[in-house]
Scaffold this motif. Structure first.
Motif, PDB file in Angstrom:
ATOM      1  N   ASN A 130       0.728  -1.310  -0.035  1.00 21.48           N
ATOM      2  CA  ASN A 130      -0.079  -0.192  -0.009  1.00 21.48           C
ATOM      3  C   ASN A 130       0.874   1.426  -0.013  1.00 21.48           C
ATOM      4  O   ASN A 130       0.649   2.108   0.814  1.00 21.48           O
ATOM      5  CB  ASN A 130      -0.904   0.012   1.069  1.00 21.48           C
ATOM      6  N   ASN A 131       1.827   1.285  -0.931  1.00 19.46           N
ATOM      7  CA  ASN A 131       2.711   2.382  -1.025  1.00 19.46           C
ATOM      8  C   ASN A 131       3.474   2.625   0.186  1.00 19.46           C
ATOM      9  O   ASN A 131       3.943   3.859   0.362  1.00 19.46           O
ATOM     10  CB  ASN A 131       1.944   3.794  -1.443  1.00 19.46           C
ATOM     11  N   THR A 132       3.820   1.524   0.974  1.00 17.50           N
ATOM     12  CA  THR A 132       4.632   1.719   2.207  1.00 17.50           C
ATOM     13  C   THR A 132       5.728   0.802   1.977  1.00 17.50           C
ATOM     14  O   THR A 132       5.551  -0.446   1.657  1.00 17.50           O
ATOM     15  CB  THR A 132       3.768   1.415   3.541  1.00 17.50           C
ATOM     16  N   LEU A 133       6.884   1.172   2.235  1.00 17.84           N
ATOM     17  CA  LEU A 133       8.112   0.420   2.380  1.00 17.84           C
ATOM     18  C   LEU A 133       8.466  -0.007   3.671  1.00 17.84           C
ATOM     19  O   LEU A 133       8.447   0.617   4.620  1.00 17.84           O
ATOM     20  CB  LEU A 133       9.381   1.552   2.017  1.00 17.84           C
ATOM     21  N   LEU A 134       8.691  -1.449   3.581  1.00 18.85           N
ATOM     22  CA  LEU A 134       8.857  -2.255   4.822  1.00 18.85           C
ATOM     23  C   LEU A 134      10.242  -2.586   4.588  1.00 18.85           C
ATOM     24  O   LEU A 134      10.384  -3.557   3.712  1.00 18.85           O
ATOM     25  CB  LEU A 134       7.927  -3.264   5.021  1.00 18.85           C
ATOM     26  N   ILE A 135      11.288  -2.534   5.273  1.00 13.88           N
ATOM     27  CA  ILE A 135      12.682  -2.839   5.078  1.00 13.88           C
ATOM     28  C   ILE A 135      13.298  -2.984   6.118  1.00 13.88           C
ATOM     29  O   ILE A 135      13.173  -2.685   7.335  1.00 13.88           O
ATOM     30  CB  ILE A 135      13.414  -1.786   4.272  1.00 13.88           C
ATOM     31  N   GLU A 136      14.212  -4.272   5.911  1.00 11.81           N
ATOM     32  CA  GLU A 136      14.886  -4.556   7.236  1.00 11.81           C
ATOM     33  C   GLU A 136      16.517  -4.625   6.482  1.00 11.81           C
ATOM     34  O   GLU A 136      16.798  -4.820   5.497  1.00 11.81           O
ATOM     35  CB  GLU A 136      14.896  -6.205   7.424  1.00 11.81           C
ATOM     36  N   LEU A 137      17.315  -4.076   7.480  1.00 12.75           N
ATOM     37  CA  LEU A 137      18.745  -3.726   7.150  1.00 12.75           C
ATOM     38  C   LEU A 137      19.676  -4.222   8.041  1.00 12.75           C
ATOM     39  O   LEU A 137      19.606  -3.984   9.588  1.00 12.75           O
ATOM     40  CB  LEU A 137      18.887  -2.419   7.021  1.00 12.75           C
ATOM     41  N   ARG A 138      20.761  -5.003   7.770  1.00 11.84           N
ATOM     42  CA  ARG A 138      21.566  -5.375   8.953  1.00 11.84           C
ATOM     43  C   ARG A 138      23.241  -5.244   8.447  1.00 11.84           C
ATOM     44  O   ARG A 138      23.341  -5.455   7.412  1.00 11.84           O
ATOM     45  CB  ARG A 138      21.287  -7.176   9.262  1.00 11.84           C
ATOM     46  N   LEU A 139      24.038  -5.040   9.393  1.00 12.09           N
ATOM     47  CA  LEU A 139      25.375  -5.072   9.151  1.00 12.09           C
ATOM     48  C   LEU A 139      26.030  -5.978   9.892  1.00 12.09           C
ATOM     49  O   LEU A 139      25.979  -6.180  11.191  1.00 12.09           O
ATOM     50  CB  LEU A 139      25.965  -3.484   9.650  1.00 12.09           C
TER      51      LEU A 139
END
Length: 267
Positions: A130-139
């Motif tokens: 629904n035009n929403t970004l869901l993002i997971e980021l890991r270092l």
């Protein structure tokens, strides 16, 4: 007297116990880069394209998702290159398809990345709903095979760049112990035909927004300490005057226009 002495002894034992308990706790892991060291070398970092968790429901979402898998890590790459601490490895040397490899510690073959001379690895996974970004980021620390920092963000698509800048900030802070510049803004004046315009943009020159349009000369924009307002000089027929614009409310008001020079605003 005996009761008082007994109470003092008990308090003393409690204080000693607290001190010993604190000293026995394992020290928190800290990743630190001494950028002032004469022996400092740029750290090799691998940033593969981000993994797609879901292609989306509409043709528009599918097309956007395929575009973002490369454009989102490109933003992160630009951020890390800008600060000068990292050497970004070419994706041509990656041995695994980023869409097939995992994003969590147990899912990553760190041995393969060590062979490629990688010290740090960034993995990202995202989807659009629904035009929403869901993002997971890991270092990850490849040499120790462990995660250094991980974050999950939910943002409207127009704020996708901000989500990446936030993670760049997390990376910089985790590795140096200091605050970065990735969430800072730049204020500048530009000319458009006969008008002078005051703009703000992200630190990397993106997300340009017009703040003030005037037929007068605009000079010396100065940020408020909280980053929510801008003071600036407007050269009008009656001479220079100081103005204040509230970026959140979109309002502009004159601060002063005394006789003489009203210039160089400062907070």
């Amino acid at each position: 007297m005996k009761n008082r002495l007994k109470s003092l002894i008990i308090c003393l034992f409690l204080v000693i116990a607290i001190i010993l308990a604190g000293s026995m706790q394992a020290p928190a892991a800290r990743y630190y880069i001494d950028i002032t060291s004469p022996y400092f070398k740029k750290i090799p970092v691998a940033i593969p394209e981000f993994k797609i968790l879901s292609q989306g429901r509409t043709e528009k979402e599918i097309a956007l998702t395929n575009k973002l898998k490369k454009s989102l890590p490109d933003i992160l790459i630009h951020d890390l290159e800008f600060c000068g601490l990292f050497r970004i490895l070419s994706p041509k040397g990656f041995l695994i398809d980023p869409q097939k490899m995992g994003v969590k510690t147990k899912e990553i073959n760190f041995k393969n990345w060590r062979v490629q001379g990688t010290d740090l690895l960034v993995r990202g996974a995202f989807q659009i709903i629904n035009n929403t970004l869901l993002i997971e980021l890991r270092l990850f620390d490849v040499l120790k095979a462990k995660m250094i920092v991980g974050r999950a963000y939910e943002a409207p698509m127009e704020d996708a760049r901000i989500a990446i800048h936030k993670f760049s900030e997390e990376i910089y802070k985790a590795l140096t112990g200091k605050k970065g510049i990735f969430l800072t803004k730049i204020a500048f004046v530009n000319k458009e035909k006969k008008n002078k315009l005051l703009y703000v943009c992200d630190f990397d020159g993106e997300n340009v927004q017009k703040v003030v349009k005037s037929g007068d000369i605009l000079l010396s924009p100065e940020w408020s300490p909280d980053g929510k307002k801008l003071a600036y000089v407007s050269i009008e027929d009656m001479g220079p005057a100081l103005y204040l614009t509230d970026l959140l409310r979109g309002t502009v008001r004159r601060l002063c226009s005394y006789r003489g020079l009203n210039i160089a605003p400062a907070w």
